[in-house]
Design a protein around this motif. Structure first.
Motif, PDB file in Angstrom:
ATOM      1  N   PRO A  55      23.993 -81.147  16.152  1.00 46.90           N
ATOM      2  CA  PRO A  55      23.327 -80.579  14.980  1.00 46.90           C
ATOM      3  C   PRO A  55      23.353 -81.497  13.747  1.00 46.90           C
ATOM      4  N   ALA A  56      24.452 -82.212  13.550  1.00 50.72           N
ATOM      5  CA  ALA A  56      24.541 -83.099  12.381  1.00 50.72           C
ATOM      6  C   ALA A  56      23.506 -84.219  12.465  1.00 50.72           C
ATOM      7  N   ALA A  57      23.316 -84.778  13.653  1.00 48.16           N
ATOM      8  CA  ALA A  57      22.335 -85.857  13.826  1.00 48.16           C
ATOM      9  C   ALA A  57      20.922 -85.328  13.629  1.00 48.16           C
ATOM     10  N   ALA A  58      20.643 -84.129  14.141  1.00 51.80           N
ATOM     11  CA  ALA A  58      19.314 -83.539  13.979  1.00 51.80           C
ATOM     12  C   ALA A  58      19.028 -83.256  12.504  1.00 51.80           C
ATOM     13  N   ALA A  59      20.031 -82.751  11.786  1.00 53.15           N
ATOM     14  CA  ALA A  59      19.848 -82.465  10.357  1.00 53.15           C
ATOM     15  C   ALA A  59      19.641 -83.755   9.569  1.00 53.15           C
ATOM     16  N   ARG A  60      20.405 -84.791   9.893  1.00 58.03           N
ATOM     17  CA  ARG A  60      20.257 -86.076   9.211  1.00 58.03           C
ATOM     18  C   ARG A  60      18.874 -86.669   9.475  1.00 58.03           C
ATOM     19  N   PHE A  61      18.414 -86.578  10.719  1.00 55.32           N
ATOM     20  CA  PHE A  61      17.078 -87.061  11.072  1.00 55.32           C
ATOM     21  C   PHE A  61      16.020 -86.345  10.239  1.00 55.32           C
ATOM     22  N   ASP A  62      16.151 -85.036  10.149  1.00 55.47           N
ATOM     23  CA  ASP A  62      15.191 -84.240   9.382  1.00 55.47           C
ATOM     24  C   ASP A  62      15.213 -84.644   7.908  1.00 55.47           C
ATOM     25  N   ASP A  63      16.415 -84.806   7.349  1.00 59.72           N
ATOM     26  CA  ASP A  63      16.540 -85.209   5.938  1.00 59.72           C
ATOM     27  C   ASP A  63      15.943 -86.588   5.687  1.00 59.72           C
ATOM     28  N   GLU A  64      16.196 -87.517   6.617  1.00 59.04           N
ATOM     29  CA  GLU A  64      15.761 -88.902   6.426  1.00 59.04           C
ATOM     30  C   GLU A  64      14.260 -89.084   6.615  1.00 59.04           C
ATOM     31  N   THR A  65      13.667 -88.271   7.461  1.00 60.32           N
ATOM     32  CA  THR A  65      12.284 -88.562   7.858  1.00 60.32           C
ATOM     33  C   THR A  65      11.245 -87.539   7.405  1.00 60.32           C
ATOM     34  N   ARG A  66      11.664 -86.373   6.972  1.00 59.42           N
ATOM     35  CA  ARG A  66      10.699 -85.327   6.629  1.00 59.42           C
ATOM     36  C   ARG A  66       9.706 -85.793   5.572  1.00 59.42           C
ATOM     37  N   VAL A  67      10.212 -86.359   4.481  1.00 55.09           N
ATOM     38  CA  VAL A  67       9.344 -86.788   3.385  1.00 55.09           C
ATOM     39  C   VAL A  67       8.411 -87.904   3.844  1.00 55.09           C
ATOM     40  N   ALA A  68       8.949 -88.874   4.567  1.00 56.89           N
ATOM     41  CA  ALA A  68       8.127 -89.992   5.047  1.00 56.89           C
ATOM     42  C   ALA A  68       7.051 -89.494   6.004  1.00 56.89           C
ATOM     43  N   ASN A  69       7.418 -88.595   6.891  1.00 52.84           N
ATOM     44  CA  ASN A  69       6.444 -88.056   7.834  1.00 52.84           C
ATOM     45  C   ASN A  69       5.345 -87.285   7.103  1.00 52.84           C
ATOM     46  N   ASP A  70       5.746 -86.447   6.152  1.00 54.42           N
ATOM     47  CA  ASP A  70       4.756 -85.689   5.373  1.00 54.42           C
ATOM     48  C   ASP A  70       3.823 -86.632   4.621  1.00 54.42           C
ATOM     49  N   ARG A  71       4.381 -87.678   4.057  1.00 57.98           N
ATOM     50  CA  ARG A  71       3.565 -88.643   3.308  1.00 57.98           C
ATOM     51  C   ARG A  71       2.605 -89.393   4.241  1.00 57.98           C
ATOM     52  N   LEU A  72       3.081 -89.754   5.428  1.00 63.53           N
ATOM     53  CA  LEU A  72       2.196 -90.415   6.396  1.00 63.53           C
ATOM     54  C   LEU A  72       1.029 -89.517   6.783  1.00 63.53           C
ATOM     55  N   VAL A  73       1.316 -88.251   7.029  1.00 66.78           N
ATOM     56  CA  VAL A  73       0.256 -87.309   7.381  1.00 66.78           C
ATOM     57  C   VAL A  73      -0.741 -87.183   6.229  1.00 66.78           C
ATOM     58  N   GLU A  74      -0.230 -87.108   5.002  1.00 66.94           N
ATOM     59  CA  GLU A  74      -1.120 -87.045   3.834  1.00 66.94           C
ATOM     60  C   GLU A  74      -2.033 -88.271   3.772  1.00 66.94           C
ATOM     61  N   LEU A  75      -1.455 -89.443   3.979  1.00 68.39           N
ATOM     62  CA  LEU A  75      -2.250 -90.671   3.936  1.00 68.39           C
ATOM     63  C   LEU A  75      -3.285 -90.708   5.060  1.00 68.39           C
ATOM     64  N   GLU A  76      -2.883 -90.261   6.248  1.00 65.39           N
ATOM     65  CA  GLU A  76      -3.837 -90.232   7.356  1.00 65.39           C
ATOM     66  C   GLU A  76      -4.963 -89.235   7.088  1.00 65.39           C
TER      67      GLU A  76
END
Length: 167
Positions: A55-76
């Protein structure tokens, strides 16, 4: 299974990027549909990876990548809007922009760390399973040896008693 999931995530990510870029470059609606069909693929692969990960790794992944992923989708999505307006050069330029490349790097780095944590957890789980197996083997062997000793002693005592009776 982890290696398969890792491959699925990387493949779906590349499929998304390449489809979005191809659509921006050509305006071919098939590439837009390919992009849309790849979204559930990456979501499913990430969900499967999260199930295997601590769970800690999954939460860290979500924290680290959520904003970047959302921004990539916005740009696409912005590039898709530009394609709809027949502004192909601007749509293509989004994929070489600092914002896109930087968010892509953040997403890739976070994914690599997440998948490395998943691999490490699976290696640790395999090591624990191996030790548990060895301990069980040693315990069962010890019980077998003790049981054999008890039976041997009883059998030996019965033979001595039988021998005395016979004599």
């Amino acid at each position: 299974r982890a290696a398969e999931i890792k491959g699925n995530i990387l493949l779906a990510d590349e499929k998304l990027t390449m489809s979005a870029f191809a659509y921006a470059h050509s305006g071919d609606e098939a590439m837009h549909q390919r992009y849309l069909s790849a979204i559930p693929e990456i979501d499913t692969a990430i969900a499967e990876a999260r199930k295997l990960a601590p769970p800690a790794a999954a939460a860290r992944f979500d924290d680290e990548t959520r904003v970047a992923n959302d921004r990539l989708v916005e740009l696409e999505m912005k590039s898709f809007e530009l394609v709809a307006q027949h502004r192909m050069d601007e749509a293509v330029n989004i994929f070489s922009s600092f914002a896109y490349l930087n968010n892509k790097r953040v997403l890739k780095d976070g994914s690599v760390r997440f998948l490395d944590a998943l691999d490490a957890e699976l290696v640790a789980a395999n090591a624990r399973s191996r030790w548990i197996g060895l301990i069980l083997l040693a315990t069962i062997s010890a019980i077998g040896i003790i049981g054999f000793g008890v039976i041997w002693k009883q059998l030996n005592a019965a033979l001595v008693k039988s021998e005395k009776s016979f004599l």
